[in-house]
Design a protein around this motif. Structure first.
Motif, short mmCIF file in Angstrom:
data_model
loop_
_atom_site.label_atom_id
_atom_site.label_comp_id
_atom_site.label_asym_id
_atom_site.label_seq_id
_atom_site.Cartn_x
_atom_site.Cartn_y
_atom_site.Cartn_z
N GLU A 190 -23.06 -12.07 25.25
CA GLU A 190 -24.54 -11.73 25.17
C GLU A 190 -25.27 -12.90 25.86
O GLU A 190 -26.34 -12.57 26.72
N ARG A 191 -24.99 -14.14 26.06
CA ARG A 191 -25.61 -15.02 26.68
C ARG A 191 -25.33 -15.20 28.12
O ARG A 191 -26.15 -15.30 29.29
N ASP A 192 -23.74 -15.11 28.41
CA ASP A 192 -23.46 -15.52 29.82
C ASP A 192 -22.86 -14.31 30.67
O ASP A 192 -22.55 -14.44 31.61
N SER A 193 -23.06 -13.17 29.73
CA SER A 193 -22.72 -11.89 30.53
C SER A 193 -21.29 -11.67 31.13
O SER A 193 -20.84 -11.27 31.98
N VAL A 194 -20.38 -12.58 30.16
CA VAL A 194 -18.88 -12.41 30.37
C VAL A 194 -18.46 -11.18 30.02
O VAL A 194 -18.87 -10.59 28.75
N ASP A 195 -17.40 -10.78 30.58
CA ASP A 195 -16.76 -9.35 29.95
C ASP A 195 -16.06 -9.56 28.59
O ASP A 195 -15.54 -10.65 28.58
N PRO A 196 -16.25 -8.66 27.95
CA PRO A 196 -15.40 -8.88 26.54
C PRO A 196 -14.06 -9.42 26.38
O PRO A 196 -13.84 -10.36 25.74
N ASP A 197 -13.08 -8.82 27.54
CA ASP A 197 -11.83 -9.10 27.29
C ASP A 197 -11.72 -10.76 27.73
O ASP A 197 -11.16 -11.44 27.04
N THR A 198 -12.21 -11.10 28.57
CA THR A 198 -12.27 -12.34 29.09
C THR A 198 -12.97 -13.52 28.03
O THR A 198 -12.45 -14.55 27.87
N ALA A 199 -14.05 -13.19 27.55
CA ALA A 199 -14.73 -13.71 26.44
C ALA A 199 -13.81 -13.91 25.23
O ALA A 199 -13.75 -15.24 24.63
N LYS A 200 -12.87 -12.96 24.96
CA LYS A 200 -11.94 -13.03 23.72
C LYS A 200 -11.14 -14.01 24.15
O LYS A 200 -10.48 -14.80 23.02
N TRP A 201 -10.49 -13.97 25.13
CA TRP A 201 -9.45 -14.95 25.73
C TRP A 201 -9.84 -16.36 25.65
O TRP A 201 -9.18 -17.16 25.23
N ALA A 202 -11.01 -16.47 26.36
CA ALA A 202 -11.64 -17.91 26.61
C ALA A 202 -11.80 -18.50 25.07
O ALA A 202 -11.50 -19.58 24.85
N ALA A 203 -12.30 -17.89 24.03
CA ALA A 203 -12.73 -18.12 22.93
C ALA A 203 -11.37 -18.48 22.08
O ALA A 203 -11.58 -19.31 21.25
N SER A 204 -10.47 -17.96 22.55
CA SER A 204 -9.08 -17.98 21.73
C SER A 204 -8.56 -19.14 22.17
O SER A 204 -7.64 -19.88 21.28
N VAL A 205 -8.64 -19.67 23.34
CA VAL A 205 -7.87 -20.91 23.68
C VAL A 205 -8.82 -22.17 23.96
O VAL A 205 -8.10 -23.34 24.40
N CYS A 206 -10.20 -22.08 23.77
CA CYS A 206 -10.85 -23.28 23.80
C CYS A 206 -10.81 -24.17 22.83
O CYS A 206 -11.55 -25.35 22.89
N GLY A 207 -10.23 -24.01 21.63
CA GLY A 207 -10.20 -24.90 20.67
C GLY A 207 -11.31 -25.22 19.94
O GLY A 207 -11.47 -26.21 19.29
N GLY A 208 -12.19 -24.08 19.86
CA GLY A 208 -13.39 -24.25 19.27
C GLY A 208 -14.51 -24.88 19.90
O GLY A 208 -15.99 -25.22 19.58
N HIS A 209 -14.26 -25.15 21.24
CA HIS A 209 -15.37 -25.74 22.25
C HIS A 209 -16.01 -24.76 22.81
O HIS A 209 -15.57 -24.42 23.76
N VAL A 210 -17.28 -24.53 22.60
CA VAL A 210 -18.11 -23.70 23.00
C VAL A 210 -18.41 -23.94 24.67
O VAL A 210 -18.23 -22.88 25.39
N GLY A 211 -18.52 -25.19 25.08
CA GLY A 211 -18.80 -25.63 26.42
C GLY A 211 -17.33 -25.26 27.35
O GLY A 211 -17.27 -24.54 28.42
N ARG A 212 -16.22 -25.53 26.90
CA ARG A 212 -15.13 -25.25 27.38
C ARG A 212 -14.90 -23.77 27.48
O ARG A 212 -14.04 -23.51 28.48
N ALA A 213 -15.08 -23.05 26.43
CA ALA A 213 -14.99 -21.58 26.49
C ALA A 213 -15.72 -21.02 27.70
O ALA A 213 -15.25 -20.23 28.42
N ARG A 214 -16.96 -21.36 27.98
CA ARG A 214 -17.84 -21.06 28.95
C ARG A 214 -17.37 -21.35 30.32
O ARG A 214 -17.14 -20.54 31.31
N ARG A 215 -16.72 -22.32 30.39
CA ARG A 215 -16.01 -22.88 31.78
C ARG A 215 -14.83 -22.08 31.98
O ARG A 215 -14.54 -21.77 33.17
N LEU A 216 -14.12 -22.15 31.14
CA LEU A 216 -12.97 -21.23 31.38
C LEU A 216 -13.07 -19.77 31.71
O LEU A 216 -12.37 -19.20 32.53
#
Length: 395
Positions: A190-216
């Motif tokens: 919603e905020r960064d316009s990342v495609d859903p599949d990439t967003a789901k992957w980044a959220a699953s591997v970021c360890g709960g770190h929102v900023g890290r998820a965005r960078r990944l």
């Protein structure tokens, strides 16, 4: 979209802060506020990536909001979130600590009345980096706060190692939790316009770190660095690999620190030289530039400290990824149904679990944690990393 939409997966904290902001709005209007709704000092605690500084800034915006709700549309909300509000000061330690001189100057500035008649807000990120002198300087201000001044401190925990007991006792605590992966994925879409599949992957591997998820999700280089780190456990096949992989890990951190600070350092140097009269032709130019060497030396010292911190933060992030992998190996070996930190490397975790005993895996995990502690104690990164990788090889 309100300012609270930036605070991911923290419904309980948002509820507390919203009520406090509403009470603060009543105080500004001269009305009676509900008891316990608003206080002059707050301590935001939570694991890395939980959004401590984001929650603090959102709360600051709500305090400056025309309606007291954090609408996200008024000038107070927009300028606070953008970091340009005249009455909101954000302290982000660029070096390894926050000095007493910096804190004294900040406390003096915070004593002024707010220009807009609402609140003077001071946000201190990484309050755990306060030196003893800086903490004492802050304590005096928190003990006798100026009217309409609010201190917002952010730290990993309220443990005395992070925040002194005396400061903690004068703050109202706001505890944040690790955001769920689903909430992180939603905000990336919603905020960064990342495609859903990439967003789901980044959220699953970021360890709960929102900023890290965005960078990944948005930075290919960040994904490559993570992949290189996770190749280390199974890439140690010969004794010579110890020094090769340790060298690569340290150099990657050094290069990233150099990339982040290089352009900024040059801009700061040129701005300081201009401020000191470089290139001027007036009568006072010579006397103005005569004392510039000391100022430039102090700037270089701060820049070197900032680069050191960036390098260590980058190394620490890599070590967290490594620790997560060895934890995944233990989870796999025990046949637990707990979620993996690196689900995209589940096959590697299974391979390692079949080859290593739980005891040797635990020794490797302890070596990673010991390396993190060594870096905090200012052990040279290369020595600490080589010692760790040696243990990773021999188990």
């Amino acid at each position: 979209m309100t300012v609270w939409s930036q605070v991911v997966g923290q419904a309980d904290a948002v509820e507390v802060l919203t009520k406090a902001a509403q009470a603060a709005a009543l105080i500004v209007r001269g009305e009676q506020a509900a008891s316990g709704g608003m206080t002059h000092a707050w301590l935001f605690t939570g694991p890395p990536g939980s959004g401590r500084s984001v929650a603090a800034r959102a709360f600051a915006a709500a305090l400056q909001c025309d309606s007291g709700t954090g609408c996200g549309e008024c000038s107070g909300c927009r300028t606070t979130m953008a970091g340009t509000h005249a009455d909101v000061r954000l302290v982000v330690p660029e070096g390894l600590s926050i000095s007493v001189a910096e804190m004294r100057a900040l406390v003096q500035t915070a004593a002024r009345r707010p220009t807009n008649g609402r609140w003077q807000v001071v946000i201190i990120e990484d309050a755990d980096r306060l030196t003893e002198g800086a903490a004492n300087a802050l304590l005096k201000a928190v003990e006798e706060p100026p009217e309409r001044t609010v201190f917002l401190l952010c730290a990993p925990s309220d443990h005395p190692d992070d925040v002194s007991v005396t400061i903690r006792s004068r703050c109202r605590g706001v505890s944040l939790r690790i955001p769920p992966a689903k909430a992180i994925a939603e905000v990336l879409v919603e905020r960064d316009s990342v495609d859903p599949d990439t967003a789901k992957w980044a959220a699953s591997v970021c360890g709960g770190h929102v900023g890290r998820a965005r960078r990944l999700a948005t930075d290919e280089a960040a994904r490559e660095r993570r992949a290189a780190v996770l190749r280390i456990p199974l890439g140690l096949r010969r004794p010579g690999d110890v020094f090769t992989l340790a060298d690569e890990l340290v150099k990657a951190a050094e290069n990233e620190a150099s990339e982040q600070s290089g352009t900024r350092d040059e801009i700061e140097r040129e701005a300081l030289k201009t401020a000191l009269g470089a290139g001027g032709t007036g009568k006072g130019t010579a006397s103005a530039t005569r004392g510039s060497a000391g100022a430039l030396k102090e700037l270089e010292r701060r820049q070197k400290s900032r680069a050191t911190r960036t390098q260590r933060d980058t190394l620490d992030l890599a070590l967290v990824d490594l620790a997560g992998f060895y934890r995944d190996v233990l989870v796999t070996a025990s046949r637990s149904e707990a979620a993996l930190n690196h689900p995209d490397h589940a096959n590697d975790a299974r391979t390692a679990a079949a080859s290593w005993s739980p005891e040797s895996t635990l020794r490797r995990l302890e070596a990673v944690l010991a390396c993190r502690e060594a870096l905090e104690l200012n052990v040279k990164p290369r020595i600490a990393v080589e010692a760790m990788v040696t243990t990773l090889y021999y188990g």
